[in-house]
Write a protein that holds these residues in place. Structure first.
Motif, PDB file in Angstrom:
ATOM      1  N   GLY A  51       0.789  -1.308   0.188  1.00  0.00           N
ATOM      2  CA  GLY A  51      -0.101  -0.092   0.016  1.00  0.00           C
ATOM      3  C   GLY A  51       0.608   1.174   0.132  1.00  0.00           C
ATOM      4  O   GLY A  51       0.264   2.374   0.228  1.00  0.00           O
ATOM      5  N   SER A  52       1.991   1.224  -0.391  1.00  0.00           N
ATOM      6  CA  SER A  52       2.908   2.390  -0.175  1.00  0.00           C
ATOM      7  C   SER A  52       4.178   2.416  -0.969  1.00  0.00           C
ATOM      8  O   SER A  52       4.596   1.237  -1.355  1.00  0.00           O
ATOM      9  CB  SER A  52       3.393   2.940   1.336  1.00  0.00           C
ATOM     10  OG  SER A  52       4.663   2.145   1.442  1.00  0.00           O
ATOM     11  N   SER A  53       4.789   3.417  -1.179  1.00  0.00           N
ATOM     12  CA  SER A  53       5.979   3.508  -2.099  1.00  0.00           C
ATOM     13  C   SER A  53       7.212   2.694  -1.337  1.00  0.00           C
ATOM     14  O   SER A  53       8.204   2.342  -1.947  1.00  0.00           O
ATOM     15  CB  SER A  53       6.455   4.946  -2.141  1.00  0.00           C
ATOM     16  OG  SER A  53       6.677   5.704  -1.022  1.00  0.00           O
ATOM     17  N   LYS A  54       7.051   2.549  -0.156  1.00  0.00           N
ATOM     18  CA  LYS A  54       8.321   2.057   0.817  1.00  0.00           C
ATOM     19  C   LYS A  54       8.433   0.459   0.668  1.00  0.00           C
ATOM     20  O   LYS A  54       9.535  -0.124   0.909  1.00  0.00           O
ATOM     21  CB  LYS A  54       7.762   1.860   2.292  1.00  0.00           C
ATOM     22  CG  LYS A  54       7.868   3.614   2.626  1.00  0.00           C
ATOM     23  CD  LYS A  54       9.112   4.189   2.581  1.00  0.00           C
ATOM     24  CE  LYS A  54       9.257   5.630   3.428  1.00  0.00           C
ATOM     25  NZ  LYS A  54      10.576   6.083   3.441  1.00  0.00           N
ATOM     26  N   ASP A  55       7.343  -0.122  -0.205  1.00  0.00           N
ATOM     27  CA  ASP A  55       7.918  -1.371  -0.567  1.00  0.00           C
ATOM     28  C   ASP A  55       9.287  -1.589  -1.352  1.00  0.00           C
ATOM     29  O   ASP A  55       9.895  -2.704  -1.395  1.00  0.00           O
ATOM     30  CB  ASP A  55       6.627  -2.156  -1.590  1.00  0.00           C
ATOM     31  CG  ASP A  55       5.339  -2.295  -0.584  1.00  0.00           C
ATOM     32  OD1 ASP A  55       5.398  -2.028   0.536  1.00  0.00           O
ATOM     33  OD2 ASP A  55       4.540  -2.783  -1.185  1.00  0.00           O
ATOM     34  N   ARG A  56       9.238  -0.574  -2.042  1.00  0.00           N
ATOM     35  CA  ARG A  56      10.351  -0.425  -3.086  1.00  0.00           C
ATOM     36  C   ARG A  56      11.642  -0.597  -2.375  1.00  0.00           C
ATOM     37  O   ARG A  56      12.530  -1.505  -2.580  1.00  0.00           O
ATOM     38  CB  ARG A  56      10.388   0.636  -4.142  1.00  0.00           C
ATOM     39  CG  ARG A  56       9.331   0.673  -4.985  1.00  0.00           C
ATOM     40  CD  ARG A  56       8.902   2.159  -5.682  1.00  0.00           C
ATOM     41  NE  ARG A  56       7.958   2.222  -6.546  1.00  0.00           N
ATOM     42  CZ  ARG A  56       7.642   2.217  -7.855  1.00  0.00           C
ATOM     43  NH1 ARG A  56       8.777   1.472  -8.197  1.00  0.00           N
ATOM     44  NH2 ARG A  56       6.732   2.424  -8.236  1.00  0.00           N
ATOM     45  N   PRO A  57      12.060   0.446  -1.586  1.00  0.00           N
ATOM     46  CA  PRO A  57      13.289   0.436  -0.726  1.00  0.00           C
ATOM     47  C   PRO A  57      13.278  -0.876   0.335  1.00  0.00           C
ATOM     48  O   PRO A  57      14.459  -1.446   0.239  1.00  0.00           O
ATOM     49  CB  PRO A  57      13.154   1.587  -0.032  1.00  0.00           C
ATOM     50  CG  PRO A  57      11.901   2.202  -0.181  1.00  0.00           C
ATOM     51  CD  PRO A  57      11.346   1.774  -1.326  1.00  0.00           C
ATOM     52  N   ALA A  58      12.221  -1.428   0.563  1.00  0.00           N
ATOM     53  CA  ALA A  58      12.321  -2.564   1.612  1.00  0.00           C
ATOM     54  C   ALA A  58      12.904  -3.561   0.976  1.00  0.00           C
ATOM     55  O   ALA A  58      13.679  -4.392   1.489  1.00  0.00           O
ATOM     56  CB  ALA A  58      10.736  -2.820   2.026  1.00  0.00           C
ATOM     57  N   LEU A  59      12.353  -4.019  -0.472  1.00  0.00           N
ATOM     58  CA  LEU A  59      12.842  -5.133  -1.013  1.00  0.00           C
ATOM     59  C   LEU A  59      14.347  -4.724  -1.475  1.00  0.00           C
ATOM     60  O   LEU A  59      15.092  -5.663  -1.229  1.00  0.00           O
ATOM     61  CB  LEU A  59      12.036  -5.219  -2.473  1.00  0.00           C
ATOM     62  CG  LEU A  59      12.439  -6.419  -3.397  1.00  0.00           C
ATOM     63  CD1 LEU A  59      12.432  -7.684  -2.736  1.00  0.00           C
ATOM     64  CD2 LEU A  59      11.369  -6.469  -4.564  1.00  0.00           C
ATOM     65  N   GLU A  60      14.561  -3.714  -1.862  1.00  0.00           N
ATOM     66  CA  GLU A  60      16.021  -3.414  -2.264  1.00  0.00           C
ATOM     67  C   GLU A  60      16.973  -3.529  -1.088  1.00  0.00           C
ATOM     68  O   GLU A  60      18.040  -4.249  -1.519  1.00  0.00           O
ATOM     69  CB  GLU A  60      16.031  -2.003  -3.083  1.00  0.00           C
ATOM     70  CG  GLU A  60      17.327  -1.662  -3.868  1.00  0.00           C
ATOM     71  CD  GLU A  60      17.648  -2.560  -4.953  1.00  0.00           C
ATOM     72  OE1 GLU A  60      16.494  -3.017  -5.631  1.00  0.00           O
ATOM     73  OE2 GLU A  60      18.764  -2.651  -5.301  1.00  0.00           O
ATOM     74  N   MET A  61      16.630  -2.985  -0.120  1.00  0.00           N
ATOM     75  CA  MET A  61      17.516  -3.001   1.113  1.00  0.00           C
ATOM     76  C   MET A  61      17.956  -4.458   1.484  1.00  0.00           C
ATOM     77  O   MET A  61      18.896  -4.917   1.896  1.00  0.00           O
ATOM     78  CB  MET A  61      16.970  -2.190   2.159  1.00  0.00           C
ATOM     79  CG  MET A  61      17.032  -0.640   2.019  1.00  0.00           C
ATOM     80  SD  MET A  61      16.632   0.487   3.166  1.00  0.00           S
ATOM     81  CE  MET A  61      15.039  -0.207   3.523  1.00  0.00           C
ATOM     82  N   ILE A  62      16.748  -5.173   1.714  1.00  0.00           N
ATOM     83  CA  ILE A  62      16.902  -6.756   2.157  1.00  0.00           C
ATOM     84  C   ILE A  62      17.561  -7.312   0.963  1.00  0.00           C
ATOM     85  O   ILE A  62      18.597  -8.336   1.364  1.00  0.00           O
ATOM     86  CB  ILE A  62      15.537  -7.185   2.420  1.00  0.00           C
ATOM     87  CG1 ILE A  62      14.845  -6.642   3.506  1.00  0.00           C
ATOM     88  CG2 ILE A  62      15.619  -8.882   2.673  1.00  0.00           C
ATOM     89  CD1 ILE A  62      13.491  -7.224   3.960  1.00  0.00           C
ATOM     90  N   LEU A  63      17.379  -7.412  -0.185  1.00  0.00           N
ATOM     91  CA  LEU A  63      18.191  -8.098  -1.176  1.00  0.00           C
ATOM     92  C   LEU A  63      19.703  -7.652  -1.268  1.00  0.00           C
ATOM     93  O   LEU A  63      20.526  -8.710  -1.110  1.00  0.00           O
ATOM     94  CB  LEU A  63      17.753  -7.695  -2.755  1.00  0.00           C
ATOM     95  CG  LEU A  63      16.286  -8.337  -3.114  1.00  0.00           C
ATOM     96  CD1 LEU A  63      15.808  -7.913  -4.494  1.00  0.00           C
ATOM     97  CD2 LEU A  63      16.084  -9.808  -2.795  1.00  0.00           C
ATOM     98  N   ALA A  64      19.940  -6.398  -0.678  1.00  0.00           N
ATOM     99  CA  ALA A  64      21.321  -6.048  -0.944  1.00  0.00           C
ATOM    100  C   ALA A  64      22.002  -6.677   0.429  1.00  0.00           C
ATOM    101  O   ALA A  64      23.175  -7.006   0.418  1.00  0.00           O
ATOM    102  CB  ALA A  64      21.524  -4.478  -0.706  1.00  0.00           C
ATOM    103  N   ALA A  65      21.320  -6.812   1.814  1.00  0.00           N
ATOM    104  CA  ALA A  65      21.748  -7.306   2.865  1.00  0.00           C
ATOM    105  C   ALA A  65      22.089  -8.696   2.628  1.00  0.00           C
ATOM    106  O   ALA A  65      22.933  -9.339   3.392  1.00  0.00           O
ATOM    107  CB  ALA A  65      20.853  -6.912   3.936  1.00  0.00           C
ATOM    108  N   THR A  85       7.623   1.898   5.830  1.00  0.00           N
ATOM    109  CA  THR A  85       8.641   0.865   5.595  1.00  0.00           C
ATOM    110  C   THR A  85       8.449  -0.405   6.159  1.00  0.00           C
ATOM    111  O   THR A  85       9.041  -1.300   5.816  1.00  0.00           O
ATOM    112  CB  THR A  85       9.878   1.732   5.995  1.00  0.00           C
ATOM    113  OG1 THR A  85       9.742   2.915   5.383  1.00  0.00           O
ATOM    114  CG2 THR A  85      11.142   0.966   5.453  1.00  0.00           C
ATOM    115  N   GLY A  86       7.807  -0.409   7.225  1.00  0.00           N
ATOM    116  CA  GLY A  86       7.720  -1.687   8.105  1.00  0.00           C
ATOM    117  C   GLY A  86       6.909  -2.619   7.323  1.00  0.00           C
ATOM    118  O   GLY A  86       7.315  -3.852   7.444  1.00  0.00           O
ATOM    119  N   VAL A  87       5.802  -2.097   6.979  1.00  0.00           N
ATOM    120  CA  VAL A  87       4.781  -3.175   6.060  1.00  0.00           C
ATOM    121  C   VAL A  87       5.873  -3.627   4.910  1.00  0.00           C
ATOM    122  O   VAL A  87       5.741  -4.807   4.751  1.00  0.00           O
ATOM    123  CB  VAL A  87       3.643  -2.320   5.401  1.00  0.00           C
ATOM    124  CG1 VAL A  87       2.842  -3.171   4.399  1.00  0.00           C
ATOM    125  CG2 VAL A  87       2.781  -1.842   6.599  1.00  0.00           C
TER     126      VAL A  87
END
Ligand SMILES: Cc1ncc(COP(=O)(O)O)c(C=O)c1O
Length: 472
Positions: A51-65, A85-87
């Motif tokens: 439901g928000s734009s934050k799905d994008r960085p969430a995915l990218e940050m986890i994949l990078a980690a 971001t939490g969602v």
């Protein structure tokens, strides 16, 4: 690898494949209503799975980690986040088998907390009214938990994969969706991930594209000192790593009032349910679009849905209590208008002033209560920390005369109950049964103190006027 049975179908392999590729929709009704000649369109990030734009960085940050070994199978993610971001992190974590602990402030709408819990995450709520280096602040608590649990902390404020996500996805989508003809991009900034990532990509394609940040009044991006405001998710009291002012062509400060009223206006007139920060961005975009050429394409970034703000922006009572909307024209405000004009509107004391100064101020002005407010006017409602009351001070000084020379915040009582300037007088009367005075808010800011005497004087004046009219 994708399951071969899905080949040729439109079935996404997992919810993660549904992140991004959000639609852009023209704001036709708003354009008509506002007399806008250019194309004004909205990037609808609420259509992401979380439901928000934050799905994008969430995915990218986890994949990078995962790539660099910071996140191991079965690991824990800790993040201070206001919800969205939490969602996003919770969704990615669910798919990839991680635990999540989220830390947030008590400013966040309660339904956002329930939402994170619904995804199976643990939520820790910290007070907003403390300094960032206070051990109780949400930054400090997140830091401590990360160390204790040996967790991965994405740290969206400092993580280069946050702006990267938007540079890799949102920017190219906007370019494609406007056939390379976008001329202006308007967005709110919190971590600055979205605006910086998008700006980097769009400026690389065409340096003439104008990037405009919308910012809550009080936030540092538009030159404020970080004083509080009510819009959630945007603005800051510090500059995050992704803050790149060279990429910005303009920064427009928008008040809480304009943000919230615009969110309602867009939701009602376009049928697109947006939240307070979306309202803030649209308010700025309307200003940009009004000054744009007819051939321009202005796209505003709407980060999430109004559904997360039903108990605030879309709750009439909440809005009226802050003085954002009026239940009637001649209400609490009419009492203030009728009051002796020589009384300065908001009398207040700072927490560090001495009790003796507060008493002088009350005596000089003939008032019995004063709100205690941090900083200088115009105050935010959150800058009111308490109140001093004549009667209570008298008792305290009677017990210990030393109280006279102590700072006000050591002797003050609780905050006065608040009422909106446009709320019904009946409500003020009810509230004054249990409180000697009320703090009147207008546009989310303290406007004045309303006392029993004010209301009585008003009633007797209006009764006298009515009688006079009857007799005449
Ligand atoms: C709810 C919410 N969170 C966050 C942001 C800011 O995005 P970012 O953190 O990428 O700057 C916005 C922007 O409008 C927002 O509305």
């Amino acid at each position: 690898m994708t399951d071969p049975r899905l080949e040729g179908t439109d079935i996404a392999d997992s919810v993660l494949d549904l992140i991004g590729d959000t639609p852009v929709v023209r704001m036709k009704r708003i354009s008509e209503l506002e007399g806008i000649d250019c194309v004004l369109a909205l990037k609808a990030e609420s259509t992401n799975p979380g439901g928000s734009s934050k799905d994008r960085p969430a995915l990218e940050m986890i994949l990078a980690a995962e790539r660099d070994g910071q996140l191991k199978p079965g690991g824990t993610i800790v993040e201070p986040t206001s919800g969205n971001t939490g969602v996003g992190l919770a969704i990615v974590a669910a798919q990839r088998g991680y635990k999540c602990v989220f830390v947030m402030t008590d400013k966040v709408a309660p339904e956002k907390i329930s939402l994170l819990k619904a995804y199976g995450a643990e939520v820790i709520v910290c007070p907003v009214a403390v300094e960032p280096d206070d051990p109780q602040s949400y930054y400090s608590v997140a830091e401590r938990l990360t160390n204790e649990l040996g967790a991965f902390r994405p740290n969206q404020y400092d993580n280069p994969h946050n702006p990267k996500a938007h540079e890799l996805t949102t920017g190219p989508e906007l370019w494609q969706q406007t056939a390379g003809r976008i001329t202006h991009f308007v967005a709110g900034a919190g971590t600055c991930g979205s605006i910086t990532g998008v700006a980097r990509y769009l400026k690389s394609m065409n340096p003439d594209i104008k990037i405009i940040a919308a910012d809550p009044e009080g936030s540092v991006f538009s030159g404020g000192s970080g004083r509080p405001y009510l819009v959630e998710g945007v603005g800051e009291d510090f500059f995050p790593a992704a803050w790149e002012p060279d990429l910005l062509d303009d920064i427009i400060a928008i008040s809480d009032e304009e943000s919230f009223l615009t969110a309602r206006y867009v939701s009602e007139s376009e049928g697109i349910l947006i939240g307070g920060s979306g309202g803030m961005a649209v308010a700025a975009a309307i200003k940009v679009a009004k000054a744009a050429d007819p051939d321009d394409i202005v796209v505003v970034f709407n980060p999430d849905s109004g559904r997360g703000y039903l108990s605030r922006v879309f709750d009439d009572d909440w809005m009226a209590n802050f003085g954002f909307i009026r239940e009637c024209e001649q209400c609490v405000g009419a009492v203030l208008d009728a009051r002796n004009a020589s009384i300065e509107n908001l009398l207040y004391v700072n927490p560090a002033q001495l009790v003796s100064e507060a008493i002088d101020l009350m005596r000089t002005n003939g008032v019995s209560q004063l709100p205690v407010c941090k900083n200088t006017p115009p105050f935010a409602a959150a800058e009111v920390s308490g109140a001093v009351d004549e009667l209570e001070l008298m008792e305290a000084i009677h017990g210990d005369p030393g109280v006279l020379s102590t700072p006000v915040d050591k002797a003050m009582g609780p905050k006065l109950p608040t009422i909106g300037v446009g709320q019904k007088l009946e409500r003020a009367v009810e509230m004054l049964e249990s409180a000697p005075a009320l703090l009147v808010l207008s546009g989310g800011r303290p406007l004045s103190v309303l006392t029993r005497t004010d209301v009585l004087t008003y009633f007797s004046a209006t009764a006298a006027a009515l009688n006079g009219a009857d007799n005449g």
